[in-house]
Design a protein around this motif. Structure first.
Motif, short mmCIF file in Angstrom:
data_model
loop_
_atom_site.label_atom_id
_atom_site.label_comp_id
_atom_site.label_asym_id
_atom_site.label_seq_id
_atom_site.Cartn_x
_atom_site.Cartn_y
_atom_site.Cartn_z
N UNK A 154 -14.42 -46.72 45.48
CA UNK A 154 -15.33 -47.55 44.70
C UNK A 154 -14.56 -48.62 43.94
N UNK A 155 -15.21 -49.72 43.63
CA UNK A 155 -14.53 -50.79 42.90
C UNK A 155 -13.63 -51.56 43.85
N UNK A 156 -12.36 -51.64 43.51
CA UNK A 156 -11.39 -52.36 44.34
C UNK A 156 -11.04 -51.50 45.55
N UNK A 157 -11.27 -52.01 46.74
CA UNK A 157 -11.02 -51.23 47.96
C UNK A 157 -9.53 -51.11 48.25
N UNK A 158 -9.19 -50.18 49.11
CA UNK A 158 -7.80 -50.03 49.53
C UNK A 158 -7.26 -51.28 50.21
N UNK A 159 -8.10 -51.96 50.96
CA UNK A 159 -7.69 -53.21 51.63
C UNK A 159 -7.32 -54.25 50.57
N UNK A 160 -8.13 -54.36 49.52
CA UNK A 160 -7.85 -55.32 48.45
C UNK A 160 -6.57 -54.96 47.71
N UNK A 161 -6.36 -53.66 47.47
CA UNK A 161 -5.13 -53.21 46.81
C UNK A 161 -3.93 -53.55 47.69
N UNK A 162 -4.03 -53.27 48.98
CA UNK A 162 -2.96 -53.60 49.92
C UNK A 162 -2.62 -55.09 49.84
N UNK A 163 -3.64 -55.94 49.89
CA UNK A 163 -3.41 -57.39 49.84
C UNK A 163 -2.71 -57.80 48.55
N UNK A 164 -3.14 -57.26 47.43
CA UNK A 164 -2.56 -57.63 46.14
C UNK A 164 -1.11 -57.16 46.02
N UNK A 165 -0.86 -55.92 46.43
CA UNK A 165 0.52 -55.41 46.35
C UNK A 165 1.42 -56.21 47.28
N UNK A 166 0.96 -56.50 48.49
CA UNK A 166 1.77 -57.29 49.43
C UNK A 166 2.04 -58.69 48.91
N UNK A 167 1.07 -59.26 48.23
CA UNK A 167 1.25 -60.60 47.65
C UNK A 167 2.33 -60.56 46.55
N UNK A 168 2.29 -59.52 45.72
CA UNK A 168 3.24 -59.39 44.61
C UNK A 168 4.61 -58.88 45.08
N UNK A 169 4.61 -58.02 46.10
CA UNK A 169 5.84 -57.40 46.58
C UNK A 169 5.81 -57.27 48.10
N UNK A 170 6.22 -58.33 48.81
CA UNK A 170 6.17 -58.31 50.27
C UNK A 170 7.01 -57.19 50.91
N UNK A 171 7.94 -56.62 50.16
CA UNK A 171 8.79 -55.54 50.69
C UNK A 171 8.16 -54.15 50.48
N UNK A 172 6.97 -54.11 49.91
CA UNK A 172 6.33 -52.81 49.64
C UNK A 172 6.10 -52.04 50.93
N UNK A 173 6.09 -50.74 50.79
CA UNK A 173 5.81 -49.84 51.92
C UNK A 173 4.51 -49.12 51.62
N UNK A 174 3.51 -49.41 52.43
CA UNK A 174 2.18 -48.83 52.22
C UNK A 174 1.68 -48.21 53.51
N UNK A 175 1.22 -46.98 53.40
CA UNK A 175 0.58 -46.28 54.51
C UNK A 175 -0.87 -46.06 54.11
#
Length: 121
Positions: A58-79
């Motif tokens: 609910x609220x901010x989706x996982x896809x939106x979280x993924x996009x935001x983290x990748x924007x802030x930290x392109x080296x992030x590792x997300x599964x």
């Protein structure tokens, strides 16, 4: 093992299952977030080595979280973690930078392999 892992899922039961599996793999530095907003706060604060992120929340989706983290930290590792039948969202997540995905309910051996590969990549 010294790796910090963040588990993001709106279902407390699923967070507990994932944390238990991580602990059985030897990971003890685990951060939990119950929604997308908290996940973004916790990521900025702790900079985990790996994020296990539910797609549907609910609220901010996982896809939106993924996009935001990748924007802030392109080296992030997300599964991404998803339920059966979310193949289109999984493909979108991988295109946006997710390292891999886990389909729930997952098999412990597959879970361990995906986590290990994501952390070591």
């Amino acid at each position: 093992m010294g790796k910090k892992i963040m588990v993001v899922d709106d279902a407390m039961f699923m967070r507990k299952v994932i944390c238990k599996n991580l602990q059985e793999c030897g990971y003890t530095d685990i951060i939990e977030a119950c929604d997308g907003e908290k996940a973004l706060e916790m990521y900025a604060l702790y900079k985990p080595d790996l994020v296990l992120l539910d797609i549907t929340m609910p609220g901010i989706s996982g896809i939106e979280v993924l996009e935001e983290i990748q924007r802030e930290d392109p080296q992030s590792r997300i599964v991404m973690c998803s339920a059966v039948g979310q193949e289109q969202m999984i493909q979108q997540a991988v295109m946006l930078g997710a390292k891999d995905f886990i389909v729930k309910p997952f098999r412990p051996d597959e879970f361990r392999r995906i986590v290990r590969n994501a952390i070591e990549s």
